[in-house]
Design a protein around this motif. Structure first.
Motif, mmCIF file in Angstrom:
data_model
loop_
_atom_site.group_PDB
_atom_site.id
_atom_site.type_symbol
_atom_site.label_atom_id
_atom_site.label_comp_id
_atom_site.label_asym_id
_atom_site.label_seq_id
_atom_site.Cartn_x
_atom_site.Cartn_y
_atom_site.Cartn_z
ATOM 1 N N ASP A 1 9.114 -0.944 -6.566
ATOM 2 C CA ASP A 1 10.439 -0.278 -5.930
ATOM 3 C C ASP A 1 10.666 -1.029 -4.563
ATOM 4 N N MET A 2 12.512 -1.292 -4.332
ATOM 5 C CA MET A 2 12.700 -1.698 -3.225
ATOM 6 C C MET A 2 13.614 -0.732 -2.972
ATOM 7 N N SER A 3 13.404 0.402 -3.002
ATOM 8 C CA SER A 3 15.036 1.131 -2.456
ATOM 9 C C SER A 3 14.213 1.298 -0.793
ATOM 10 N N GLU A 4 15.727 0.959 -0.115
ATOM 11 C CA GLU A 4 16.120 1.912 1.387
ATOM 12 C C GLU A 4 16.021 2.836 1.732
ATOM 13 N N THR A 5 16.198 3.597 2.999
ATOM 14 C CA THR A 5 16.977 4.723 3.568
ATOM 15 C C THR A 5 17.294 4.244 4.718
ATOM 16 N N PHE A 6 18.398 4.428 4.829
ATOM 17 C CA PHE A 6 19.893 4.803 6.278
ATOM 18 C C PHE A 6 18.791 5.540 6.988
ATOM 19 N N GLY A 7 18.541 5.452 8.573
ATOM 20 C CA GLY A 7 18.887 5.706 9.226
ATOM 21 C C GLY A 7 18.651 5.216 11.043
ATOM 22 N N VAL A 8 18.591 5.445 11.977
ATOM 23 C CA VAL A 8 18.241 4.434 13.023
ATOM 24 C C VAL A 8 18.141 3.060 12.686
ATOM 25 N N THR A 9 17.012 3.286 11.492
ATOM 26 C CA THR A 9 15.648 2.020 10.948
ATOM 27 C C THR A 9 16.061 2.146 9.356
ATOM 28 N N LEU A 10 15.949 0.774 8.380
ATOM 29 C CA LEU A 10 16.282 1.006 7.863
ATOM 30 C C LEU A 10 14.730 1.338 6.793
ATOM 31 N N PRO A 11 13.839 1.549 6.266
ATOM 32 C CA PRO A 11 12.866 1.680 5.951
ATOM 33 C C PRO A 11 12.536 1.448 4.934
ATOM 34 N N ARG A 12 11.103 1.241 4.034
ATOM 35 C CA ARG A 12 11.314 1.839 2.212
ATOM 36 C C ARG A 12 11.738 3.079 1.690
ATOM 37 N N THR A 13 12.527 3.566 1.185
ATOM 38 C CA THR A 13 12.101 4.554 0.359
ATOM 39 C C THR A 13 10.871 5.627 0.073
ATOM 40 N N ASN A 14 10.341 4.560 -0.594
ATOM 41 C CA ASN A 14 8.561 5.035 -1.109
ATOM 42 C C ASN A 14 8.049 4.054 -0.143
ATOM 43 N N HIS A 15 6.553 5.049 0.249
ATOM 44 C CA HIS A 15 5.414 4.340 0.639
ATOM 45 C C HIS A 15 5.138 2.755 0.020
ATOM 46 N N LEU A 16 4.648 1.509 0.196
ATOM 47 C CA LEU A 16 4.607 0.825 -0.254
ATOM 48 C C LEU A 16 3.193 0.798 -0.370
ATOM 49 N N LEU A 17 2.166 1.324 -1.747
ATOM 50 C CA LEU A 17 1.073 1.200 -2.047
ATOM 51 C C LEU A 17 0.232 -0.050 -2.555
ATOM 52 N N ALA A 18 -1.111 -0.175 -2.787
ATOM 53 C CA ALA A 18 -1.661 -1.056 -3.173
ATOM 54 C C ALA A 18 -2.768 -1.502 -3.351
ATOM 55 N N ILE A 19 -3.800 -2.164 -3.701
ATOM 56 C CA ILE A 19 -4.798 -2.566 -4.038
ATOM 57 C C ILE A 19 -5.629 -3.592 -4.080
ATOM 58 N N PRO A 20 -5.962 -3.197 -2.311
ATOM 59 C CA PRO A 20 -6.629 -4.677 -1.400
ATOM 60 C C PRO A 20 -7.491 -5.194 -2.311
ATOM 61 N N THR A 21 -8.507 -6.515 -2.278
ATOM 62 C CA THR A 21 -9.716 -6.914 -2.286
ATOM 63 C C THR A 21 -9.414 -8.221 -2.009
ATOM 64 N N TYR A 22 -10.592 -8.238 -0.900
ATOM 65 C CA TYR A 22 -11.066 -8.905 0.461
ATOM 66 C C TYR A 22 -11.072 -10.544 -0.143
ATOM 67 N N ARG A 23 -10.891 -11.427 0.552
ATOM 68 C CA ARG A 23 -10.655 -12.965 -0.136
ATOM 69 C C ARG A 23 -11.057 -13.559 0.473
ATOM 70 N N LEU A 24 -12.136 -13.350 2.100
ATOM 71 C CA LEU A 24 -12.831 -14.477 2.917
ATOM 72 C C LEU A 24 -14.283 -14.621 2.411
ATOM 73 N N PRO A 25 -14.764 -15.657 2.191
ATOM 74 C CA PRO A 25 -15.927 -15.674 1.973
ATOM 75 C C PRO A 25 -16.708 -14.689 3.073
ATOM 76 N N MET A 26 -16.344 -14.988 4.326
ATOM 77 C CA MET A 26 -17.567 -14.415 5.444
ATOM 78 C C MET A 26 -16.934 -12.957 5.238
ATOM 79 N N THR A 27 -18.521 -12.617 6.196
ATOM 80 C CA THR A 27 -18.493 -10.897 4.982
ATOM 81 C C THR A 27 -18.840 -10.040 6.649
ATOM 82 N N ASP A 28 -19.244 -10.689 7.170
ATOM 83 C CA ASP A 28 -19.071 -9.797 9.074
ATOM 84 C C ASP A 28 -17.449 -10.753 10.023
ATOM 85 N N ILE A 29 -17.359 -9.325 9.778
ATOM 86 C CA ILE A 29 -15.477 -9.434 10.462
ATOM 87 C C ILE A 29 -15.215 -8.191 11.898
#
Ligand code: HEM
Length: 485
Positions: free
Chosen positions: A457-485
């Motif tokens: 969903d890419m709906s927007e909400t109008f205010g002083v700024t124009l953010p997403r209406t719904n928060h962006l949710l996702a499942i991340p997977t780490y992709r760098l070979p280095m483990t120590d960050i």
């Protein structure tokens, strides 16, 4: 008795209605007689003007009206005359050719809450006070060398942010990326302004009040004032031990107040507090909104995500994290950010401007004290400007063009243009590039519940700024070979 009060009320309303209508009519007649006419626009009600035509997403409503009435329109927001601009050519006329006449801001609710009664910059009227504060902020707080001096702080904060997402990624958790990015930007902004992120104050209610969403509250202003006073006092106490070192914006402003070498600007505690509040209001939601939209577009367009990650692999390599020094080499990432700001400008009308004097441009009369709305959202979607695929997210359209965000290309004004252009542009871009590049370099993202990219969903909400209406949710997977960050 009740009847006569009601009658009196309606009589008053009628007289008021007729008078305001007459004034508007006379003004229009006067223009036409002098062979000048107001820019075209729809017919409006005497008191209400065109407010009834504006819904929850006024940038879209005004875009539709401009398709009928043209790129320069005259409407009324209640009794306030407003000029709506929806083409690069008219934007250039108002923001460049006649910039001085349109360089003020109206006295609106927002200016009473932020800019502390217009003492500061964001909502200040055009004049010597605004000029002095702007000069001071540009030279002392937002210069390239000042932004550079916070580089190691940003590096550390972004590393910690990535670490915390990496831990959550181990359990394949759904992450609220909007909240995470918002909190990272908030931490970096607080450290830069106040020197610490632990003693945070929730400024959201005052921003809501400024936009008319929240209730007016004197108590709230008092609490914020108390917070500023305490933090400034602590800095004054520390000043003896840090011996001229400037750890944050407050240290810089206090030392300027002490030496009073700020030429024309008399800097006192009240002005310092006004500047601090403006910096917070301007920095928090803007960088967050640009980053969350760019990431949303990348999740919606796996083809583009793949190209960004390939570029990061080639330029940065998989054995280290991204550094700010890499940014000039990340050409594709940079056009992705541009394309996202074209489709999702942070402030769809820039910040409201107000004309200073009556002016006639190309035969159209624009009365003084008109509200000026530059509909950058509509300009960004105009097929005459961006070709028939204007609605599409297609970063490649910027390849081979010199269009940038500096405010010289009037089809693309994410930071505005002219005298009131964003003075925090360099800082904003630096933060957005770093956070976005680091997230995409370190993680692959999957949408929750098996959602497909098209369904995001890419709906927007109008205010002083124009953010997403719904928060962006996702499942991340780490992709760098280095483990120590
Ligand atoms: C990516 C992030 C940002 C975006 C997209 C952005 C965008 C804008 C826009 C569109 C305007 C109105 C310009 C006009 O009326 O022509 C503006 C004004 C302003 N911005 Fe930003 N901004 C960002 C970040 C920042 C930051 C980090 C700061 C400071 C810490 C800042 C400080 C200001 C101030 C003080 C003004 C008012 C200038 C004036 O009225 O003279 N902005 N910004």
């Amino acid at each position: 008795m009740v009847l006569s009060v009601a009658l009196l009320f309606f009589a008053f309303l009628f007289v008021f209605w007729s008078l305001s209508y007459l004034i508007a009519l006379l003004r229009t007649k006067k223009c036409i007689k002098g062979s000048m006419s107001l820019p075209p626009g729809p017919w409006g009600f005497p008191l209400l003007g065109h407010l009834h035509m504006l819904g929850d997403l006024p940038h879209r409503d005004l875009q539709k009206l401009s398709q009928k009435y043209g790129p320069i329109m005259h409407i009324r927001l209640g009794l306030v005359p407003a000029i709506v601009v929806s083409s690069p050519e008219w934007a250039e006329l108002l923001l460049k050719t006649h910039d001085l006449n349109f360089a003020s801001r109206p006295d609106i609710q927002a200016s009473k809450c932020l800019s502390r009664g217009r003492q500061s910059m964001l909502f200040a009227a055009y004049g010597p006070n605004w000029r002095n504060v702007r000069k001071l902020c540009t030279l002392e707080l937002l210069s390239n060398s000042k932004i550079e001096s916070f580089q190691s702080m940003r590096r550390e904060e972004v590393h910690n942010f990535i670490k915390s997402i990496k831990i959550a990624a181990e359990s394949h958790s759904v992450i609220n990326l909007t909240a995470k990015i918002g909190s990272l930007v908030e931490d970096m902004t607080f450290i830069m302004i106040f020197g610490a992120k632990d003693d945070k104050f929730n400024f959201k209610p005052i921003i809501d009040e400024a936009t008319g969403i929240g209730r007016k509250s004197k108590a709230l202003s008092k609490v914020i004032d108390g917070f500023f006073e305490r933090i400034i006092d602590e800095h004054v106490q520390d000043a003896k031990s840090i011996q001229g070192e400037h750890r944050d914006f407050i240290d810089v402003l206090l030392s300027l107040m002490e030496t009073n070498d700020t030429s024309e600007q008399h800097l006192d505690r009240d002005t310092i507090k006004a500047i601090l509040l403006d910096m917070l209001a301007a920095a928090l939601d803007t960088s967050t909104s640009v980053t969350e939209w760019a990431l949303s577009e990348l999740l919606k367009h796996p083809r583009v995500m793949k190209l960004v990650q390939e570029e990061l692999k080639n330029v940065v390599g998989m054995d280290r994290m991204v550094e700010e020094a890499d940014m000039t080499k990340l050409d594709y990432l940079n056009i992705v950010i541009k394309e996202s700001m074209r489709i999702h400008p942070v402030t769809p009308f820039l910040l409201p401007r107000e004309s200073i004097e009556d002016i006639t441009i190309n035969g159209y009369f624009m009365p003084k004290k008109s509200r000026v709305l530059i509909n950058t959202w509509a300009i960004g979607k105009d097929p005459k400007v961006w070709s028939s695929n204007a609605e599409e997210f297609y970063p490649e359209r910027f390849i081979g063009t010199k269009i940038d965000h500096q405010g010289r290309d009037f089809q693309f004004l994410p930071f505005g243009s002219g005298r009131r252009k964003c003075p925090g542009m360099q800082l904003g871009i630096t933060v957005v590039q770093l956070v976005l590049a680091q997230m995409v370099h370190c993680f692959n993202f999957e949408l929750p519940d098996g959602m497909s990219a098209e369904d995001l969903d890419m709906s927007e909400t109008f205010g002083v700024t124009l953010p997403r209406t719904n928060h962006l949710l996702a499942i991340p997977t780490y992709r760098l070979p280095m483990t120590d960050i």
